[in-house]
Enzyme design. Structure first.
Site, PDB file in Angstrom:
ATOM      1  N   GLU A   1       0.849  -1.182   0.000  1.00  0.00           N
ATOM      2  CA  GLU A   1       0.000   0.000   0.000  1.00  0.00           C
ATOM      3  C   GLU A   1       0.891   1.241   0.000  1.00  0.00           C
ATOM      4  OE1 GLU A   1      -3.088  -0.136  -0.375  1.00  0.00           O
ATOM      5  OE2 GLU A   1      -3.747  -2.100   0.321  1.00  0.00           O
TER       6      GLU A   1
ATOM      7  N   ASP B   1     -19.718  -9.962  -7.273  1.00  0.00           N
ATOM      8  CA  ASP B   1     -19.536  -9.095  -6.102  1.00  0.00           C
ATOM      9  C   ASP B   1     -18.980  -7.738  -6.525  1.00  0.00           C
ATOM     10  OD1 ASP B   1     -19.538  -8.593  -3.247  1.00  0.00           O
ATOM     11  OD2 ASP B   1     -17.359  -8.766  -3.324  1.00  0.00           O
TER      12      ASP B   1
END
Length: 311
Positions: free
Chosen positions: A228, A253
């Site tokens: 990240e 989804d």
């Protein structure tokens, strides 16, 4: 009127507005065929309205004694089929519409070459093709998307697209986001399937979109070490990701998230262009990578070229 896998039209009623979504879906993979079918659909609607006008004029002059709601519905359905049979003929309205739309779409290779030969002193014209408009403001990406691509050494990439094509098309019907865009994003997130998120036992979690499991997620999860960008620095962190029983569940989804999460409303609204889709995802915070939109744009570019090469 829809396009099946062989390129032929189905026997749906002419003027059926429910077919528009499927025409839009086919446009991302075969814009030329979609233009042809859309032109026929328009001509069918025009012919149907003309027949209706003729019947209405006749009924005004000599009303029938057996006219009722049932006969009126039957007559309208018959007119729809008459209109369908009368469309698509040589020299007809559909052919004229198709030619006009094709000129507007353009063929970037032949058009640019002919214009350059006729006007060598003029600057290079901008792309006007379907792909050029999809990339909108990103001219460099638009030109790159038009270039042919070699399939040598790309067998795994082609296999990835074929494996997820049906699930992506189902998600497209649900969201309106082109299947190509979603397959490209799945390819980017999973490294064409080489970096799929794994469960603790080493099996795949089928999570090709890298969707994390927030507090509201009630399904299976798996913990994964991921990178990240935090405060401008790339850092390794352990994050909880969603786990699915199949790739179809992953695409479904993803589609639900795009449709129902207000955070991604602008992404769906601007999914008619590559630029709007990729930038929208970055602005919505889909990923922390500041270069996410540029990388995704390049991946969509590659995916489009692969689809054309394998068509």
């Amino acid at each position: 009127m829809t396009i099946n896998s062989s390129g032929n039209t189905t026997n749906a009623l002419a003027g059926d507005l429910g077919q528009i979504a499927r025409l839009r879906s086919s446009a991302s993979n075969d814009p030329r065929a979609a233009v042809k079918e859309a032109s026929k659909q328009f001509e069918a609607i025009f012919m149907q309205q003309m027949l209706k006008g003729m019947r209405d004029a006749n009924a005004t002059m000599s009303p029938g004694t057996l006219d009722n709601a049932g006969t009126k519905m039957g007559t309208e359905m018959l007119d729809q089929q008459f209109a369908k049979e009368m469309t698509g003929r040589a020299g007809g309205l559909a052919e004229l519409i198709e030619k006009q739309l094709s000129r507007q779409m353009g063929d970037p290779v032949s058009t640019m070459a002919s214009e350059a030969a006729a006007n060598p002193a003029k600057p290079e014209p901008k792309a006007t093709s379907f792909l050029g408009r999809m990339f909108s403001s990103d001219k460099a990406a638009a030109k790159a998307a038009e270039k042919p691509i070699s399939l040598e050494g790309r067998e795994k990439q082609v296999d990835f697209l074929k494996r997820h094509e049906d699930a992506a098309k189902a998600a497209e019907a649900s969201t309106g986001i082109p299947a190509t865009f979603m397959m490209a994003q799945a390819a980017h997130e999973s490294g064409w399937g080489r970096r799929e998120i794994k469960n603790a036992d080493g099996s795949t979690a089928h999570n090709v979109f890298g969707i994390k499991a927030g507090p509201g997620w009630k399904g299976a999860t798996t913990d994964v070490v991921t990178t990240e960008v935090i405060g401008g620095q790339a850092r390794k962190v352990v994050a909880k990701f969603r786990a699915y029983a199949s790739y179809e569940e992953s695409f479904k989804d993803y589609a639900n998230m795009m449709k129902n999460n207000p955070r991604y409303a602008k992404v769906v609204e601007n999914s008619e262009s590559v630029h709007g889709f990729a930038k929208g995802l970055q602005r919505a915070g889909y990923a922390t990578d500041p270069q996410y939109a540029d990388k995704l744009t390049r991946m969509i570019n590659t995916t489009l070229r692969l689809q054309r090469a394998t068509a």
